[in-house]
Enzyme design. Sequence first.
Site, mmCIF file in Angstrom:
data_model
loop_
_atom_site.group_PDB
_atom_site.id
_atom_site.type_symbol
_atom_site.label_atom_id
_atom_site.label_comp_id
_atom_site.label_asym_id
_atom_site.label_seq_id
_atom_site.Cartn_x
_atom_site.Cartn_y
_atom_site.Cartn_z
ATOM 1 C CG ASP A 96 -1.819 1.187 1.390
ATOM 2 O OD1 ASP A 96 -2.776 1.116 0.637
ATOM 3 O OD2 ASP A 96 -1.464 2.282 1.946
ATOM 4 C CD GLU B 10 -2.531 1.437 -3.513
ATOM 5 O OE1 GLU B 10 -3.433 2.362 -3.913
ATOM 6 O OE2 GLU B 10 -1.907 1.544 -2.628
#
Length: 348
Positions: free
Chosen positions: A88, A117
């Site tokens: 993330d 990401e």
Amino acid sequence: MAKARSLDVEIALDIALQASPDHPWVEAHPEWFTRRLDGTIAYAENPPKKYQDIYPINFDNDPVGIYHEVLRIIEFWIDHGVTVFRIDNPHTKPVEFWDWLIGRVNDRHPEVIFLAEAFTKPQMMAALGKVGFQQSYTYFTWRTAKWELTEYLTELSTEMASYYRPNFFVNTPDINPFHLQSGNPAAFAIRAILAATMSPSWGSTRASSCSSMRPSPGEGGVPGLREVPVPPPRLRRAAQPECPARPAQRDPRGAPRAAAAARRRLPPRPHDSVLAFSKRDGDDTVLVVCSLDPDNTVESQVYLDLAALGFPAASQVSVHDELSGETYLWAAKPTSGCTRAAPATCCT
């Protein structure tokens, strides 16, 4: 993990390097966080948003400690069978840290995949690919026009091909892009076809594809579709037949390698709302002709350079439609409706 293996399901674990206020790190390792002058821990902020329940990690105070703690966590899950980690917001952490972590993990576990990401500036996304991320999020989600897709695919399959391995997601975990908000099933089918044939790997998150949507209790009640925000009323769709995105997701077979996505077009150029390209993987040749307009019927002539596709100029080509299952025989001469074609081309 045991249950997943029994169902032949692979687990990818989301890694978000941050802490909640009651996380053990807060008390055991206060040096891993940034403290304000009043002694309180600085929570995450993305003005004007404030996230009081998130404490970002400070990698400067004790890099050795936090580096090895994250490595321990990754190794823990690898020991339990996880081999894919979706990281993330990796662009908010030091690039040197990812270089260190991915290098050590892959030295011991070369099968492990790290997915970045990151939706941020091109330079940072490129840097993450260069330091070892095996897959990366891309700008595909926001590219809709023919010129945008052509320009972006050219960049990914040429200058970035040696270090950037794209994963085309049709939306993001928290934002349904504008072109999908109409609820038109054709829009979902178009994006699924493009993602599956343009990139070696692709995916959808939550309710971004028809196959993952639940019936809507709202207006229309379309089986397989979930109610989504709708922009202008003119784009509203009433009840639709079975969602066309489902056959598109069955097995497009068009993504052996991004670098193989060489677009081969001959005049006259296809319609501005039609994207055509070819891909080859050994003896397997994939032709993709996709409308970019979910709201209107689009007609276009597409000419194929048989020699460039590896076929003799005067040959007949057997073409199998992966979506309908039908097979056609194309000849190296104009078919009905074609106005012109060189001897080495065929038209459909």
